[in-house]
Scaffold this motif. Sequence first.
Motif, PDB file in Angstrom:
ATOM      1  N   ILE A   6      -2.588  -1.226   1.815  1.00  0.00           N
ATOM      2  CA  ILE A   6      -2.313   0.169   1.494  1.00  0.00           C
ATOM      3  C   ILE A   6      -1.057   0.209   0.637  1.00  0.00           C
ATOM      4  CG2 ILE A   6      -1.828   2.473   2.406  1.00  0.00           C
ATOM      5  CD1 ILE A   6      -4.604   1.427   3.102  1.00  0.00           C
ATOM      6  N   VAL A   7      -1.173   0.790  -0.536  1.00  0.00           N
ATOM      7  CA  VAL A   7      -0.061   0.812  -1.495  1.00  0.00           C
ATOM      8  C   VAL A   7       0.581   2.195  -1.493  1.00  0.00           C
ATOM      9  CG1 VAL A   7       0.623   0.426  -3.878  1.00  0.00           C
ATOM     10  CG2 VAL A   7      -1.291  -0.868  -2.903  1.00  0.00           C
ATOM     11  N   VAL A  47      -2.686   4.710  -1.802  1.00  0.00           N
ATOM     12  CA  VAL A  47      -3.959   4.343  -2.420  1.00  0.00           C
ATOM     13  C   VAL A  47      -4.342   2.964  -1.899  1.00  0.00           C
ATOM     14  CG1 VAL A  47      -2.835   3.348  -4.450  1.00  0.00           C
ATOM     15  CG2 VAL A  47      -5.196   4.103  -4.616  1.00  0.00           C
ATOM     16  N   ASN A  48      -5.631   2.717  -1.768  1.00  0.00           N
ATOM     17  CA  ASN A  48      -6.099   1.419  -1.311  1.00  0.00           C
ATOM     18  C   ASN A  48      -5.941   0.382  -2.409  1.00  0.00           C
ATOM     19  OD1 ASN A  48      -6.852   2.325   1.226  1.00  0.00           O
ATOM     20  ND2 ASN A  48      -8.958   2.761   0.620  1.00  0.00           N
ATOM     21  N   GLY A  49      -5.228  -0.701  -2.088  1.00  0.00           N
ATOM     22  CA  GLY A  49      -5.129  -1.829  -2.994  1.00  0.00           C
ATOM     23  C   GLY A  49      -6.216  -2.834  -2.692  1.00  0.00           C
ATOM     24  N   TYR A  91       4.107  -4.391  -8.693  1.00  0.00           N
ATOM     25  CA  TYR A  91       3.091  -4.487  -7.645  1.00  0.00           C
ATOM     26  C   TYR A  91       1.862  -3.654  -8.011  1.00  0.00           C
ATOM     27  CZ  TYR A  91       1.280  -4.949  -2.863  1.00  0.00           C
ATOM     28  OH  TYR A  91       0.509  -5.255  -1.757  1.00  0.00           O
ATOM     29  N   TYR A  92       2.096  -2.458  -8.508  1.00  0.00           N
ATOM     30  CA  TYR A  92       0.974  -1.594  -8.878  1.00  0.00           C
ATOM     31  C   TYR A  92       0.088  -2.251  -9.927  1.00  0.00           C
ATOM     32  CZ  TYR A  92       3.912   2.150  -6.851  1.00  0.00           C
ATOM     33  OH  TYR A  92       4.697   2.928  -6.041  1.00  0.00           O
ATOM     34  N   GLN A 141       3.245  -4.668   0.227  1.00  0.00           N
ATOM     35  CA  GLN A 141       4.228  -4.153  -0.725  1.00  0.00           C
ATOM     36  C   GLN A 141       5.654  -4.533  -0.333  1.00  0.00           C
ATOM     37  OE1 GLN A 141       3.461  -0.064  -1.543  1.00  0.00           O
ATOM     38  NE2 GLN A 141       4.944   0.087  -3.195  1.00  0.00           N
ATOM     39  N   ASP A 142       5.979  -4.468   0.963  1.00  0.00           N
ATOM     40  CA  ASP A 142       7.323  -4.836   1.399  1.00  0.00           C
ATOM     41  C   ASP A 142       7.574  -6.325   1.183  1.00  0.00           C
ATOM     42  OD1 ASP A 142       7.836  -2.235   2.125  1.00  0.00           O
ATOM     43  OD2 ASP A 142       7.449  -2.544   4.258  1.00  0.00           O
TER      44      ASP A 142
END
Length: 289
Positions: free
Chosen positions: A119-120, A128-130, A195-196, A242-243
């Motif tokens: 999950i981003v 948004v779902n990654g 990351y995005y 993400q972290d």
Amino acid sequence: MSQFASLQATEANVLLRLLDEQLPLAATKDKRVAVFASAFEHAAKWRFEMAAIGRRAPDAELEPFRTPIGRCTRYRLTPTAAEPGSPAFQLLTTLEQVALERLTMAEEVPKGYKELQNIVDLRDGRTVNGNVLIFEPRLYGPAEVKVRTAVEADREVLRHAAFETLAELEAQRRRTGPLKPGDPEIRQAFSDAAYYVFQGPWMRRGNDATVRPFLVAAYTSLFDRTPVLPQAIDLDAMVRGQDGFSEVMRQQLTMLPSHSVLENASLGHGERPTHRGGPTTRRPGGVGR
């Protein structure tokens, strides 16, 4: 490897000139977003052209470099062909272990499969779902860890969020001058943008080599310093949350002493996983170079 890294550095310089020429003319956020999107598209076109120049192969083998992924696709993370004990094999094994540790948090699903949805968090508060990490048992042979990309609509949202974040950083740069790499909030914003864009791959092959020069040029334009990207930035972005990715960026993103010319080193290439392909070979286990 060094020859292709040099080509990537050349493309990063081209992108930097494009940004330096077009960003001052972009008076609104939407126009700044469009400039970063155009630079990204330039990098993707360049990657296809490099594949076409460097390969003596049927045209069909070039198509993945200019063919969008579509709804979604899978890539293998588990190392199989790399030489055991080599630095490349060790890197893949480490990242596979990171994926497995994250998958232990996922609930069991039918047939013993496990999946973990990334999950981003977007900077405007949306999520948004990654991509999805998958533990896949096999009838014969050891189980494999794979990555399934986000669906097409979510990948488009993620790429646009990357360009928006960079456009917002550009607006801040106009107000304050070159951004300070040590500012934790600014550094986090750039990490999120990276990351995005890695979570939103575009073409079936060539994504890593598209994103690296794009990020180096964007960073240099914003900070007036040339970054050295983490060696496995693409794989870290696919495997880590993400972290976790942000922590890698905090620890491993450094800068060259001089920013006047983007150098090969800024692309962050060390010894790469051989079974994933060097810059001119196939990457069956990752979002392709």
